[in-house]
Each structure stands twice: as C-alpha cells, then as structure tokens.
Design a protein around this motif. Sequence first.
Motif, PDB file in Angstrom:
ATOM      1  N   ALA A  27      44.757  -7.826 -38.004  1.00  0.00           N
ATOM      2  CA  ALA A  27      44.944  -9.420 -39.204  1.00  0.00           C
ATOM      3  C   ALA A  27      45.350 -10.071 -38.263  1.00  0.00           C
ATOM      4  CB  ALA A  27      46.198  -8.530 -39.912  1.00  0.00           C
ATOM      5  N   ILE A  86      50.861 -11.928 -42.796  1.00  0.00           N
ATOM      6  CA  ILE A  86      50.377 -11.023 -42.815  1.00  0.00           C
ATOM      7  C   ILE A  86      52.064 -10.327 -43.266  1.00  0.00           C
ATOM      8  CG2 ILE A  86      50.250  -9.199 -41.079  1.00  0.00           C
ATOM      9  CD1 ILE A  86      48.898 -10.715 -39.412  1.00  0.00           C
ATOM     10  N   ARG A 131      48.279  -4.899 -37.297  1.00  0.00           N
ATOM     11  CA  ARG A 131      48.509  -6.577 -37.395  1.00  0.00           C
ATOM     12  C   ARG A 131      47.951  -7.110 -35.854  1.00  0.00           C
ATOM     13  NH1 ARG A 131      53.287  -7.655 -39.427  1.00  0.00           N
ATOM     14  NH2 ARG A 131      53.576 -10.009 -38.525  1.00  0.00           N
TER      15      ARG A 131
END
Length: 585
Positions: free
Chosen positions: A66, A84, A63
């Motif tokens: 991302a 995301i 994450r």
Amino acid sequence: MNVFRYFQNKLNAEIEALFVEGALPAGLDISRATVEPPRDPSHGDIASNAAMVLAKPAKMKPRDIAELLIAKMRAWDEVSDAEIAGPGFINLRIVDGFWRAAVADLLREGTDFGQSNVGAGKKVMVEYVSANPTGPLHAAHARGAVVGDALAALLAKAGFAVTREYYINDAGAQVDVLARTAYLRYREALGEDIGAIPEGYYPGAYLIEVGEALAARDGDKWLQADETIWLPEIRAFAIAHQMDGIKADLGQLGVDIEVFSSEKALVEAGAVDSVMQTLEDRDLLYTGVLQPPKGKQPDDWEPRPQRLFKAMQFGDDVDRPIQKSDGSWTYFANDVAYHLDKYKRGFTEMIDVWGADHGGYVKRMKAAVKAVTDGKGVLDVKLCQLVHLMDDGKPVKMSKRAGTFVTMRDVIDSVGKDVLRFIMLTRRNDQTIDFDFKKVTEQSRENPVFYVQYAHARCHSVLRHAAEALDGADLSASGLAPVALDRLTDPAELGLMKLLLEWPRTVESAAEAHEPHRIAFYLGDVATEFHGLWNKGKEDTTLRFLVDDDRELTMARMALIRATQTVIASGLSVIGVEPVEELRA
C-alpha cells in the motif's frame, strides 16, 4: 465516462510500473484488485483492495504494498489525499474539479451515459415467464416477467448480445387436461348443460372464451367425434388461444419476448432421444432405485427401478430420475434436451428466471447443463419468491375470471404497468414482496416508485421554469455540457454529482451479478439525494436552483439538474418504466 474504470486503469498502470521497477514480483494476477466507492463516504471517494489481494502472492505485507502504491497515487492530479486504512486498504480523496469535469462528460454523452462494453458482445439467453399455457398469467408471473425483462435490458446496456426467450410447455399431461376442459366449454357453448367442472380440470371462466371461439369456428364438428380425434385438434387450438392471451398480457406489461420455443416441437424433433443417447454413451445413466425423498413426494419418484442420471457427479445432492419404469421420459429429460438446444444455438451463458416452487430443481438442472456441454455451458437460475397482494393491508380476493388467483392483467388495470414493474424490483428476487394496491399508488416518500418519478418530474419542472427565466438559454444536455460548474461547491451538490457518476459502475456490477433490483435501489438513492438538495435550498436561499440576477450560477445548477434527469431516465428505461414529466394527484 466510467470514473471507476478510469481509476482502475490508472491503478493497473501503477502496479505494472512496480513490476518493471522490481518493487513487486512481475506477473502477479491483478484481476482481483478493484477500485470502488468506499462503504463509508467519510473514508473518501475511492477505495482499493489492491494491496490486500497482492500481498500473499507477492509474499509481502499488505501495508508495504500500500505504501508503494500510495506514493505513486499522491502524484496523480486528481488526488487531493491518499491514506492507508486498517491492514492495507487504500482510500483516496478526489479533487472537486474532477467530479465537475466528469459531469460535463455525462452531459456530452447524454442518454448514452452508462452504456458499457463490459459484455463484449457475448451471447446470453434469458429465459423467463415460460408459464404453462393452461391459464392467464397471475401476479407471481408478473414478478418473473419483470425480473427477466429488466435483467435482459440491463445485460444489453452492459454490452451483452441478449436473446429473450419463452419456453412453451405444450407437451405433457397438463395440456391434455386443458384440451379436455376446453372441450367441455365447447359443448357448453353449443347449448349443453355440462354441470360442475370435474375435479382436476381447469375451473376458471377464461376457458369459456376458448369454448365459444371453437364453437364459432367449427360448429358441432367435434360433438360426436372420438377423443382420439378431437383431443390433438382442440389441444392445439386451446394452446394457441392461451398463448395469444399470454402474449397480449405481456405486451400490456411492456415485455417483448423475441423467441418462443415449443417443448412439443423439441420432443417431436427427437431432441430428447438424442440427448439421452449422448448421456448413455458417456456412461452417465444407469438403472437404480432411489430412496424415497423426505417431505413432499415429487412426481418423478417411483419405488421401482428406473433410469437415473448421475447428477451427483456434477454437484447435485442425489442422482435424478430421467426415464420412468414404463419407458416414458420425465419432465427433467425434456428440460435437459431444451438446455442443450440453447447451448447448440450458441448460448454458453444461460439465465433462467423461475418461480420459488422450482427451488428443488436448480441443482439438477445445473448438473445437467454441465454434463451435456462438457462444462462449457453455464446456467444461472434466478428464483422469484412469492408476491403477497393486499389492499390497505387486507388480502386481495381472487379473480372471478381466473377462478383461483389474481391475474396479472387485473393488477396492471388497477395500478398501471410502470408501478407494477418498479415495485417488483424493490426487493431482491429471492425475497418475498408485499404488494399493497393502496400503498403503491400513494404520493409519499414511503412509495419508492412515486419518490423516483417525483424527482424526475421536479427536474423537468425546474428546467421548464429556467427556460422561461433564462431567455434564449440552451438547456439541453449538450447545451449545458460546456457550462462552468466551479461555483457548485456545497457538499450536497458535490455529493449528488458523485452519486450520478456511479451510474456506469452500477450498470456493470448489476449486470455481472445478474441483479436488476440494484437499478431500482440506485434510483432510490439518487432521488433521496436530489430531494435532499431541493429541501436544503428551501432552507438556504443561496442553494436554490434558480438564483435571481445570477445567470452563471443558475446555469451551473441547471447542468446538475439536467444530469440528474438524464441518469434517472436512463435507469428507468433499463427497468422498463416510462419517466414522467408531471405528476397528477
């Protein structure tokens, strides 16, 4: 324009920028970071796994990566939203204007749309059909012929340098049986009562033609000759006659194979002896006795010492017999020599299309290719499962001419080559197909070939009517490319655009996976989307293709119709099916 490659390149550039900024460790392998359509369209237009595949080598949380990528992607002019999903997948929504502009690019490219250079001119050999020249092609051969031919065309569209080849099995016991059967039919043609065809010979009536042709050419020349004299002559004559028939049948199916290689010529040139000596020199052959196999006993197993190939060393389950105890080579030995011959001709990538009954042969052949090419050659084998022929749900009886099976020519004569080719690609090659003569010729949504052809014919019909209504309008692909598409705003219109623009990616992914059935599946999706838009226009008059007193909107919709027709025609050409402009009941 390949929109997914376009966004892939933009993604790669952003990752490289993060390397330079120090936000990501430099030098990470980004080859596994992909851009593709999301499985669920509700998640957006573009999905990427980049953060997921970079996390472990970067020693970061997916994450977090991302977030870095999304911050950059949100600045792209083409992106309306980025989010995301889950542990680190990236979903993008693309502005409608991008899709409209891409459709204009599609129209400018015309029939070249979908052409790719992903193959970069790499040589690939696709060997298919390769049926023994002992009888006419049957329905199962048709499936292998279509799969191989469509795969070859698909690879060519993706930029590979493709050679189509047929391996003539003109050495071995089966062609001697062919010759002896042909000799009986030759005697019959000269007036002799030959009685019943002996057990083990070929009973089909097709060899009557061979006997008659031989009698017409040679008269009674062979009647009193010894078998050692007539056998090689009649064998060569019968093989040539059968191959002429096979080539004619393939032509009827639209299959044009460029190269025909002879097993007999390969053996006589010493190729088998040569490759066996190579394996001996590499200490890959030894004398041993294999345990009897479970189940059906293969022809090459003997309960005595024989020369074995160390196939297990290259990934096979057991070592394989390559020379019998009497000193003769097994069929496998000849096939090893043939695949080395392919490699020596420059084909490091080889694709063989076989029938399902050769499934037990795959591992040994792949092992052999690894061994004789020092791991530089790659063999992929596509096994084609059975075809169950039915007519209105009832099994179809065998052909009288063939004796024991339904010939491919019988099927073509009944339904046409285009129907046969399309239906053979409506399942993966490793799945069985139920081919029902009645169902494949029905004009219904349940018949996939009709449904796709109907979409193409509808496109043609709409464009024809538009040409009458829009006096002087250029409705060609190039003529429609400059047309503004801003007024195409309905979700069904945009959905069709997005699907059409998946065509280049579909070509590349299907070619790389060696799966031509994906083209038939994709065409089915396009037809469904198009027919859905057509039906929506019947319910909502504002969505009709031809709008009275609104030339601008009608021209925009004609551009979408022409783009649809172009993609369908392109897809059908890959699988060797002629697109129709009109369907007749």
